[in-house]
Scaffold this active site. Structure first.
Site, PDB file in Angstrom:
ATOM      1  N   SER A 220     -18.719  28.029  20.486  1.00  0.00           N
ATOM      2  CA  SER A 220     -19.089  29.300  19.872  1.00  0.00           C
ATOM      3  C   SER A 220     -18.325  30.431  20.547  1.00  0.00           C
ATOM      4  O   SER A 220     -18.159  30.454  21.767  1.00  0.00           O
ATOM      5  CB  SER A 220     -20.599  29.525  19.975  1.00  0.00           C
ATOM      6  OG  SER A 220     -21.038  29.451  21.319  1.00  0.00           O
ATOM      7  N   GLY A 222     -18.853  33.999  19.776  1.00  0.00           N
ATOM      8  CA  GLY A 222     -19.428  35.286  19.410  1.00  0.00           C
ATOM      9  C   GLY A 222     -19.060  35.680  17.989  1.00  0.00           C
ATOM     10  O   GLY A 222     -19.120  34.882  17.058  1.00  0.00           O
ATOM     11  N   GLY A 225     -16.765  33.612  15.658  1.00  0.00           N
ATOM     12  CA  GLY A 225     -17.223  32.410  14.975  1.00  0.00           C
ATOM     13  C   GLY A 225     -17.237  31.185  15.855  1.00  0.00           C
ATOM     14  O   GLY A 225     -17.402  31.266  17.078  1.00  0.00           O
ATOM     15  N   GLY A 251     -26.745  31.257  20.334  1.00  0.00           N
ATOM     16  CA  GLY A 251     -26.306  29.907  20.701  1.00  0.00           C
ATOM     17  C   GLY A 251     -27.383  28.872  20.461  1.00  0.00           C
ATOM     18  O   GLY A 251     -27.091  27.734  20.062  1.00  0.00           O
ATOM     19  N   ASP A 252     -28.635  29.251  20.682  1.00  0.00           N
ATOM     20  CA  ASP A 252     -29.743  28.330  20.458  1.00  0.00           C
ATOM     21  C   ASP A 252     -29.918  28.044  18.966  1.00  0.00           C
ATOM     22  O   ASP A 252     -30.235  26.918  18.569  1.00  0.00           O
ATOM     23  CB  ASP A 252     -31.028  28.909  21.039  1.00  0.00           C
ATOM     24  CG  ASP A 252     -30.866  29.333  22.488  1.00  0.00           C
ATOM     25  OD1 ASP A 252     -30.051  28.708  23.191  1.00  0.00           O
ATOM     26  OD2 ASP A 252     -31.537  30.292  22.902  1.00  0.00           O
TER      27      ASP A 252
END
Length: 310
Positions: A220, A222, A225, A251-252
């Site tokens: 990831s 931010g 993408g 992120g989760d």
């Protein structure tokens, strides 16, 4: 069943302030929320919103641990091990542009408490198809704690998704987790000799992790993408618009989309599309671990994964 594991569960406290946060100044809090947190708990909450079969486990202790358990939504099944140390808190100050986080280190876990959890985990993987291992390790656990759990889950026939950083990530690669999900900073830390600036750099770094044992790498980045590098190919995808809000749980939410994608046997481009949309929708939500389904569906419609040669 999807099992998520929070070895360093937290009480998430979110302060909202007007304007932007400035160091060494006083800020008036306009609202405050508390939620059961830690990366694996946030992931479980998102999966619950999408009505996936979910079980949360991990370690909690003290009054803070009791508060964490009391705040897990009643319909989310959980089975935590109790430790003598006090669980941590994670404070987020969210302003009108972004968020600033303060993470406590967490309790010290004894060898006996760790042995008891591994025994509990060995039973839980027998009723699980997908295992999500995410977040920091509390003090007292060995650097190969996630490696031990990946091995147990893999031997039970589970798909394993790992979201951690540093030495615990490096140690776990040899046990062949099916997916690892570093962010850009974590990927750079794992492969420090590659200057990660472009999708091609991400692919090169991800291939290094795959060579070390990871089945697939979903990185990831931010607002830029996500890049997925797998044995079937590599793809990138980005949000269709600039997303402003609280990125703490993005992120989760991405990990939740990965687990959900495996549970529904999605193709990699489908999984990547949903991961981008779910992460972006999470940023728009007021607290970590929440996604508005309508935001997810709207964003998902416009996410277009692109194949990358590698």
């Amino acid at each position: 069943m999807i099992l998520t594991v929070a070895l360093n569960a937290a009480l998430d406290v979110t302060y909202r302030v007007e304007g932007t946060v400035s160091p060494h100044e006083t800020h008036r809090v306009t609202s405050m929320t508390e939620a059961a947190g830690g990366k694996a708990v946030n992931t479980a909450r998102v999966l619950h919103i999408f009505e996936e079969p979910i079980l949360v486990s991990g370690l909690v202790g003290g009054d803070t641990g009791a508060r964490i358990l009391s705040l897990i939504p009643p319909r989310i099944k959980h089975l935590f091990g109790t430790i003598s140390g006090e669980s941590r808190r994670a404070l987020v100050v969210a302003d009108t542009e972004d968020a600033t986080g303060f993470w406590e280190p967490g309790p010290v876990v004894s060898a006996a408490e760790w042995d008891a959890f591994r025994e509990r985990f060995s039973g839980l993987v027998k009723i699980s198809a997908i295992v999500v291992l995410s977040g920091s390790l509390p003090r007292g656990l060995p650097e190969d704690a996630y490696a031990q759990l990946v091995r147990i889950a893999r031997e039970a026939g589970c798909t394993t998704i790992l979201d951690c950083e540093g030495a615990p990530l490096t140690a776990a690669l040899a046990e062949r987790p099916d997916v690892v999900k570093p962010n850009a900073t974590e990927l750079a830390g794992a492969v420090p000799d590659i200057d990660i600036r472009s999708d091609a750099d991400v692919v090169a770094a991800a291939e290094r992790l795959r060579k070390a044992g990871a089945g697939a790498v979903i990185a990831s980045r931010g607002g830029a993408g996500i890049v997925a590098v797998t044995d079937e190919g590599a793809w990138s995808a980005a949000p269709p618009e600039v997303i402003v809000g609280n990125p703490t749980g993005a992120g989760d939410a991405c990990v939740a989309a990965i687990a959900r994608g495996f549970n529904h046997h999605q193709t990699w481009p489908e999984l990547l599309r949903d991961a981008v949309a779910m992460s972006a929708a999470s940023v728009r939500a007021p607290i970590a671990g929440h996604v508005e389904v309508r935001d997810f569906l709207r964003l998902r419609h416009d996410v277009k994964p692109t194949s990358l040669s590698h």
